[in-house]
Every structure is written in structure tokens, then in C-alpha cells.
Design an enzyme around this catalytic site. Sequence first.
Site, PDB file in Angstrom:
ATOM      1  N   ASP A 129     -45.219 -50.159 -20.481  1.00  0.00           N
ATOM      2  CA  ASP A 129     -46.109 -49.359 -19.639  1.00  0.00           C
ATOM      3  C   ASP A 129     -45.272 -48.418 -18.765  1.00  0.00           C
ATOM      4  O   ASP A 129     -44.076 -48.620 -18.583  1.00  0.00           O
ATOM      5  CB  ASP A 129     -46.953 -50.282 -18.759  1.00  0.00           C
ATOM      6  N   ARG A 179     -48.267 -44.196 -26.208  1.00  0.00           N
ATOM      7  CA  ARG A 179     -49.610 -44.296 -25.647  1.00  0.00           C
ATOM      8  C   ARG A 179     -49.705 -43.198 -24.596  1.00  0.00           C
ATOM      9  O   ARG A 179     -48.985 -43.243 -23.577  1.00  0.00           O
ATOM     10  CB  ARG A 179     -49.868 -45.655 -25.016  1.00  0.00           C
ATOM     11  N   THR A 225     -57.632 -42.909 -22.889  1.00  0.00           N
ATOM     12  CA  THR A 225     -58.608 -42.175 -22.088  1.00  0.00           C
ATOM     13  C   THR A 225     -60.010 -42.674 -22.384  1.00  0.00           C
ATOM     14  O   THR A 225     -60.281 -43.178 -23.482  1.00  0.00           O
ATOM     15  CB  THR A 225     -58.531 -40.660 -22.371  1.00  0.00           C
ATOM     16  N   HIS A 226     -60.894 -42.518 -21.394  1.00  0.00           N
ATOM     17  CA  HIS A 226     -62.306 -42.839 -21.595  1.00  0.00           C
ATOM     18  C   HIS A 226     -63.137 -41.576 -21.777  1.00  0.00           C
ATOM     19  O   HIS A 226     -64.358 -41.645 -21.856  1.00  0.00           O
ATOM     20  CB  HIS A 226     -62.828 -43.639 -20.389  1.00  0.00           C
ATOM     21  N   ARG A 287     -56.271 -48.181  -8.505  1.00  0.00           N
ATOM     22  CA  ARG A 287     -55.929 -47.018  -9.335  1.00  0.00           C
ATOM     23  C   ARG A 287     -57.016 -46.739 -10.365  1.00  0.00           C
ATOM     24  O   ARG A 287     -57.247 -45.599 -10.755  1.00  0.00           O
ATOM     25  CB  ARG A 287     -54.578 -47.239 -10.007  1.00  0.00           C
TER      26      ARG A 287
END
Length: 305
Positions: A129, A179, A225-226, A287
Site C-alpha cells: 500500500d 493499484r 475507485t468507486h 480518510r
Amino acid sequence: MRRVFLWAARNPWLKDRLPRLGFMRRAVRRFMPGETLEDALVAALPLQAAGIGTLYTRLGENLERAEEADEVAAHYIDAIDKIVAAGITGEVSVKPTQLGLDLDKDLCLAHLVRIARHAAAAGSYLWIDMEGSAYTDATIELYERLRATQPRTGICLQAYLRRTAADIERLRPLSPAIRLVKGAYDEKETVAYTNRRQVDANFVGLAVSFLLDGRERPIRLGLGTHDVALIEQIAAGVKAAGIGRDGFEVEMLYGIRSDQQFRLAKEGYRVQALIAYGEHWYPWYMRRLAERPANMWFALRQMLP
């Protein structure tokens, strides 16, 4: 409001007190099914039945002692075994500061190599990450060293950082797994795009360019992403080059736009849900509220009796 939530994520007084409040604990349950890996695995079963893969991350960051990093590494080794034992197709994602990056880069790398080897032996994958921009150089360097011996590894990059196009070019010789996310830390305007349209445009441009450039190479791209419109825009942008909906992955957080996750999976996209768990959820949750206004309104509704 975004800056308020990002400030709240860093505030030690709020970090100590807000997680004790009932409405906060109710609200966070939308985005994480529980504080244990076992909770996460139970939540993964209906997703897997619908053809949706899962990523797992134990929340926590910026450890202060090497012994804590040792424990986190051991946890992820055990987590990989439990994911396999449950018959779930899943991967793990870890923050470098969880593995001692603040203490010793070589210690952190050794833990990453150990987890990556175990994941590869299980037929799985390890993701690194990305944290705030102060860690970008160190995290990319770690990934370069890790990927040299462990090909089943990927890294998260943030589209709101002005440097990300150059970082992708730097990693290009590795045929990397990336990612791509928009970014959720409070960064200066000299470091990051602060206008939403700029961030969205950079996200699409980076994704399309990476996919087109990597057609003949074993790359991997996850779209973190959404924003379904952006996902569909990227799919349209690479379709003419023969890259189908299964040529990349859609990665959304557990509990956010679940209807769209199921819809996209039915329409032939490769979808993964990131399931977070653990006791140290407060900064991560703040966040998430900063990322998307709809999350904030959901949290406010939890204050009602």
C-alpha cells in the site's frame, strides 16, 4: 470538509476518544465487517459466490518497535494460510510502516520478502500500500528491490500526486502490477492536484496509458475507485486496442457501492473488494469520509437514535 476529516485523522485527542463512541462504531461497520480476520473471511463468502475477489488489509501504521513489525508479518503469514483454508481466492495488502519502514528499511524489506514468498507458494499475491507523499520514494524503492526477486507483488500509486506519471515510467522496466487510486492524504498543492477534475483526468490518463503501453507485457492494473463513470471511460478508451473488461481489475472497498460491484462483475469486469479489519481503524475511516461526501452523510445518520 475534506480537510476537516484529514485533520481529524491526524489529531491524537480525537483518535483516542472518538472510537469509543457508539455512533462511530456503528458507522464504521458499513466499511468493515469487524475487527478480526475471521469477520473479514465470513464477509468474503457471498462476494466470492458472485464472482468478486477479495483483498485483505489489517489496519494500522507507523509502528514504533521492531517487535510490533515482527508480529504484523507473522499475522499476514497466518492470514494467507487462513484465506487458503477457507477456500477463498484472496490477496493481502500491507503498509510499509506496519512492517517497520520508519525503523529500518532492510527490516521492512525482509518482512515483505517473507510474506511475498509465502503468498506466492499459496498461489496468491502481495500488495504494498502507499501512504503519504513523505513515504513515496522509500516505498517505490522497496518495491523495486522486492519485485526483482518476487514477481507476484504489486504496489499502490496515487493519481493525485503530480509525480505519479514519472513513477510509472520509472517502474516500467519491471512490468509492474499497479493499484491506481486517487489518493486520500492531506498534501500540499505543489505535491498533489487538489482539483477533483484534475485528479480524475490524471487517473484516466495514467490508467489508459499504462494499459496500452503494457499490451505485450505481463502487467497488472487495479483501478481503486468507486467512480463507475471513470471505470467505464477507461474501458472505452482501451477497447479499440483489444483490451476487454477483463484486461484490468476494479477494486472497491467493502460496503461501498456494493450494487455496482455486483453489476460490474455480471458485466464481465474483474472485480475485487478490499476488506479492512483491525482495531486501529480510526485514521483509515476518517480518510474514507474525506474521499467521498456520500460516506460523510452516512456517518452523520448514525448519530441519530
